[in-house]
Motif scaffolding. Structure first.
Motif, PDB file in Angstrom:
ATOM      1  N   VAL A 227      -6.667 -48.959 -33.408  1.00 57.32           N
ATOM      2  CA  VAL A 227      -5.432 -49.222 -32.941  1.00 57.32           C
ATOM      3  C   VAL A 227      -5.336 -49.317 -31.730  1.00 57.32           C
ATOM      4  O   VAL A 227      -4.465 -50.288 -30.986  1.00 57.32           O
ATOM      5  N   ARG A 228      -5.997 -48.663 -30.896  1.00 56.44           N
ATOM      6  CA  ARG A 228      -6.023 -48.665 -29.067  1.00 56.44           C
ATOM      7  C   ARG A 228      -6.530 -50.192 -29.030  1.00 56.44           C
ATOM      8  O   ARG A 228      -5.996 -50.920 -27.819  1.00 56.44           O
ATOM      9  N   ALA A 229      -7.300 -50.801 -29.380  1.00 59.88           N
ATOM     10  CA  ALA A 229      -7.778 -51.993 -29.416  1.00 59.88           C
ATOM     11  C   ALA A 229      -7.008 -53.141 -29.754  1.00 59.88           C
ATOM     12  O   ALA A 229      -6.872 -54.186 -28.873  1.00 59.88           O
ATOM     13  N   PHE A 230      -6.522 -53.034 -30.907  1.00 60.71           N
ATOM     14  CA  PHE A 230      -5.429 -53.924 -31.570  1.00 60.71           C
ATOM     15  C   PHE A 230      -4.031 -53.989 -31.183  1.00 60.71           C
ATOM     16  O   PHE A 230      -3.291 -54.943 -31.447  1.00 60.71           O
ATOM     17  N   ALA A 231      -3.467 -52.837 -30.529  1.00 56.25           N
ATOM     18  CA  ALA A 231      -2.239 -52.776 -30.319  1.00 56.25           C
ATOM     19  C   ALA A 231      -1.818 -53.966 -29.353  1.00 56.25           C
ATOM     20  O   ALA A 231      -0.582 -54.526 -29.580  1.00 56.25           O
ATOM     21  N   PRO A 232      -2.571 -54.416 -28.123  1.00 56.23           N
ATOM     22  CA  PRO A 232      -2.252 -55.298 -27.332  1.00 56.23           C
ATOM     23  C   PRO A 232      -2.178 -56.602 -28.156  1.00 56.23           C
ATOM     24  O   PRO A 232      -1.317 -57.595 -27.802  1.00 56.23           O
ATOM     25  N   VAL A 233      -3.064 -56.786 -29.010  1.00 50.76           N
ATOM     26  CA  VAL A 233      -3.219 -58.178 -30.069  1.00 50.76           C
ATOM     27  C   VAL A 233      -1.972 -58.276 -30.704  1.00 50.76           C
ATOM     28  O   VAL A 233      -1.162 -59.085 -30.799  1.00 50.76           O
ATOM     29  N   LEU A 234      -1.585 -57.249 -31.224  1.00 54.53           N
ATOM     30  CA  LEU A 234      -0.240 -57.253 -32.341  1.00 54.53           C
ATOM     31  C   LEU A 234       1.091 -57.470 -31.252  1.00 54.53           C
ATOM     32  O   LEU A 234       1.679 -58.200 -31.847  1.00 54.53           O
ATOM     33  N   ALA A 235       0.987 -56.820 -30.246  1.00 52.50           N
ATOM     34  CA  ALA A 235       2.103 -57.002 -29.093  1.00 52.50           C
ATOM     35  C   ALA A 235       2.248 -58.596 -29.013  1.00 52.50           C
ATOM     36  O   ALA A 235       3.322 -59.055 -28.926  1.00 52.50           O
ATOM     37  N   ALA A 236       0.985 -59.063 -28.485  1.00 51.69           N
ATOM     38  CA  ALA A 236       1.170 -60.534 -28.075  1.00 51.69           C
ATOM     39  C   ALA A 236       1.502 -61.421 -29.314  1.00 51.69           C
ATOM     40  O   ALA A 236       1.964 -62.409 -29.188  1.00 51.69           O
ATOM     41  N   ASN A 237       1.133 -61.300 -30.608  1.00 51.28           N
ATOM     42  CA  ASN A 237       1.727 -61.624 -31.930  1.00 51.28           C
ATOM     43  C   ASN A 237       2.922 -61.535 -32.315  1.00 51.28           C
ATOM     44  O   ASN A 237       3.302 -61.708 -33.427  1.00 51.28           O
ATOM     45  N   GLY A 238       3.717 -60.651 -31.518  1.00 51.47           N
ATOM     46  CA  GLY A 238       5.236 -60.378 -32.210  1.00 51.47           C
ATOM     47  C   GLY A 238       5.322 -58.997 -32.770  1.00 51.47           C
ATOM     48  O   GLY A 238       6.551 -58.646 -33.246  1.00 51.47           O
ATOM     49  N   GLY A 239       4.379 -58.216 -32.637  1.00 53.67           N
ATOM     50  CA  GLY A 239       4.469 -56.886 -33.080  1.00 53.67           C
ATOM     51  C   GLY A 239       3.678 -56.604 -34.222  1.00 53.67           C
ATOM     52  O   GLY A 239       2.717 -55.698 -34.314  1.00 53.67           O
ATOM     53  N   GLY A 240       3.875 -57.053 -35.156  1.00 52.87           N
ATOM     54  CA  GLY A 240       3.257 -56.922 -36.583  1.00 52.87           C
ATOM     55  C   GLY A 240       3.123 -55.582 -37.255  1.00 52.87           C
ATOM     56  O   GLY A 240       4.194 -54.693 -36.988  1.00 52.87           O
ATOM     57  N   ALA A 241       1.981 -55.247 -37.827  1.00 51.41           N
ATOM     58  CA  ALA A 241       2.164 -53.950 -38.549  1.00 51.41           C
ATOM     59  C   ALA A 241       0.502 -53.321 -38.310  1.00 51.41           C
ATOM     60  O   ALA A 241      -0.370 -54.051 -38.544  1.00 51.41           O
ATOM     61  N   ILE A 242       0.662 -51.788 -38.605  1.00 54.47           N
ATOM     62  CA  ILE A 242      -0.501 -51.303 -39.015  1.00 54.47           C
ATOM     63  C   ILE A 242      -0.570 -50.587 -40.232  1.00 54.47           C
ATOM     64  O   ILE A 242       0.302 -49.616 -40.413  1.00 54.47           O
ATOM     65  N   VAL A 243      -1.696 -50.654 -41.019  1.00 54.73           N
ATOM     66  CA  VAL A 243      -1.691 -49.810 -42.201  1.00 54.73           C
ATOM     67  C   VAL A 243      -2.803 -48.749 -42.240  1.00 54.73           C
ATOM     68  O   VAL A 243      -3.887 -49.162 -41.896  1.00 54.73           O
ATOM     69  N   ASN A 244      -2.601 -47.453 -41.952  1.00 53.12           N
ATOM     70  CA  ASN A 244      -3.579 -46.526 -41.988  1.00 53.12           C
ATOM     71  C   ASN A 244      -3.951 -45.989 -43.475  1.00 53.12           C
ATOM     72  O   ASN A 244      -2.909 -45.209 -43.841  1.00 53.12           O
ATOM     73  N   VAL A 245      -5.031 -45.936 -44.150  1.00 58.22           N
ATOM     74  CA  VAL A 245      -5.251 -45.451 -45.317  1.00 58.22           C
ATOM     75  C   VAL A 245      -5.673 -44.075 -45.251  1.00 58.22           C
ATOM     76  O   VAL A 245      -6.647 -43.614 -44.701  1.00 58.22           O
ATOM     77  N   ALA A 246      -4.557 -43.119 -45.503  1.00 56.09           N
ATOM     78  CA  ALA A 246      -4.748 -41.656 -45.633  1.00 56.09           C
ATOM     79  C   ALA A 246      -4.955 -41.190 -47.053  1.00 56.09           C
ATOM     80  O   ALA A 246      -5.741 -41.885 -47.568  1.00 56.09           O
ATOM     81  N   SER A 247      -4.501 -40.149 -47.303  1.00 53.31           N
ATOM     82  CA  SER A 247      -4.942 -39.513 -48.672  1.00 53.31           C
ATOM     83  C   SER A 247      -3.863 -38.371 -48.935  1.00 53.31           C
ATOM     84  O   SER A 247      -3.082 -37.948 -48.054  1.00 53.31           O
ATOM     85  N   ALA A 248      -3.668 -37.941 -50.312  1.00 55.11           N
ATOM     86  CA  ALA A 248      -2.904 -36.846 -50.627  1.00 55.11           C
ATOM     87  C   ALA A 248      -3.590 -35.499 -49.909  1.00 55.11           C
ATOM     88  O   ALA A 248      -2.845 -34.651 -49.581  1.00 55.11           O
ATOM     89  N   LEU A 249      -4.985 -35.560 -49.628  1.00 56.48           N
ATOM     90  CA  LEU A 249      -5.742 -34.661 -48.792  1.00 56.48           C
ATOM     91  C   LEU A 249      -5.063 -34.610 -47.449  1.00 56.48           C
ATOM     92  O   LEU A 249      -5.609 -33.738 -46.583  1.00 56.48           O
ATOM     93  N   SER A 250      -4.079 -35.469 -46.980  1.00 57.11           N
ATOM     94  CA  SER A 250      -3.465 -35.215 -45.632  1.00 57.11           C
ATOM     95  C   SER A 250      -2.765 -34.002 -45.656  1.00 57.11           C
ATOM     96  O   SER A 250      -2.313 -33.378 -44.859  1.00 57.11           O
ATOM     97  N   TRP A 251      -2.300 -33.499 -46.794  1.00 57.24           N
ATOM     98  CA  TRP A 251      -1.424 -32.364 -47.122  1.00 57.24           C
ATOM     99  C   TRP A 251      -1.860 -31.187 -47.690  1.00 57.24           C
ATOM    100  O   TRP A 251      -1.028 -30.202 -47.997  1.00 57.24           O
TER     101      TRP A 251
END
Length: 229
Positions: A103-127
């Motif tokens: 995320v830290r590496a690609f945040a500037p890339v996304l910003a330069a391309n209009g914002g975009g989106a990030i998907v983080n695959v988590a789990s039910a085991l987050s909870w």
């Protein structure tokens, strides 16, 4: 979602993400530690170990047109927190620190391309946690709240952050584990549709929904099934 980079794209959910995005007409950078294992026609293989800062920086420089980052890469060692500490650290290194590094590496890339989106695959085991899941559950809990924090930090540049939660999907990682398993095709399609709709969290199955709802209740009721009370 015109140009995407997916981590762990050589198998499991990652491969399904890449295949579905290709079917939807996107340009797809399919990242894996062994790019030769990428077998999807039309995908652009990228050599990437998300725990290697140099490799992450190189991927961000290569894929400068990305407007969707799918952080799918993850590991599960089965380590308890009081067991092999190296295994515990390995899970945190991939599931939390590696994802954050992306995320830290690609945040500037996304910003330069209009914002975009990030998907983080988590789990039910987050909870929740169950015996034998300690390291994985802690790493996915950190992953989930990382998404919450990043959502706030990236709002100013117009980047949407969506966290995905499920029990088991019918992939290699779940092979040999008993229990109902979601069709990975359905998981991916639901996730991408949710991102397009602006949803911030995807709760894939009834088990995950039940676990999340239990957080508002006395934990003794939920954990009685594991503690024998």
């Amino acid at each position: 979602m015109t140009t995407a980079l997916i981590t762990g794209a050589n198998r499991g959910l990652g491969r399904h993400f890449a295949a579905e995005l290709l079917a939807r007409g996107a340009t797809v950078y399919a990242a894996a530690r062994e790019p030769a294992s990428i077998d999807l026609p039309g995908a652009r293989p990228v050599a990437l170990d998300i725990t290697d800062p140099d490799a992450v920086a190189a991927a961000a420089a290569l894929a400068g047109d990305v407007d969707l980052l799918v952080n799918n890469a993850g590991i599960s060692t089965g380590a308890p927190l009081l067991g092999d500490l190296d295994a515990v650290r390995a899970e945190m290194d991939v599931n939390f620190w590696g994802t954050l590094s992306m995320v830290r590496a690609f945040a500037p890339v996304l910003a330069a391309n209009g914002g975009g989106a990030i998907v983080n695959v988590a789990s039910a085991l987050s909870w929740f946690a169950f015996p034998g899941s300690g390291a994985y559950a802690v790493s996915k809990a950190a992953n989930w709240n990382m998404s919450n924090a990043l959502r706030l930090e990236l709002a100013g540049q117009g980047t949407q952050v969506t966290s995905v939660h499920l029990g088991l999907a019918d992939t290699d990682m779940a092979r040999g584990i008993d229990g109902p398993k979601a069709d990975p095709v359905d998981v991916v399609r639901r996730t991408l549709d949710a991102v397009a709709a602006g949803d911030l969290e995807v709760v894939v199955d009834e088990w995950s929904a039940m676990v999340k709802a239990s957080l508002a209740e006395d934990p003794r009721g939920f954990y009685a099934r594991f503690l024998g009370a």
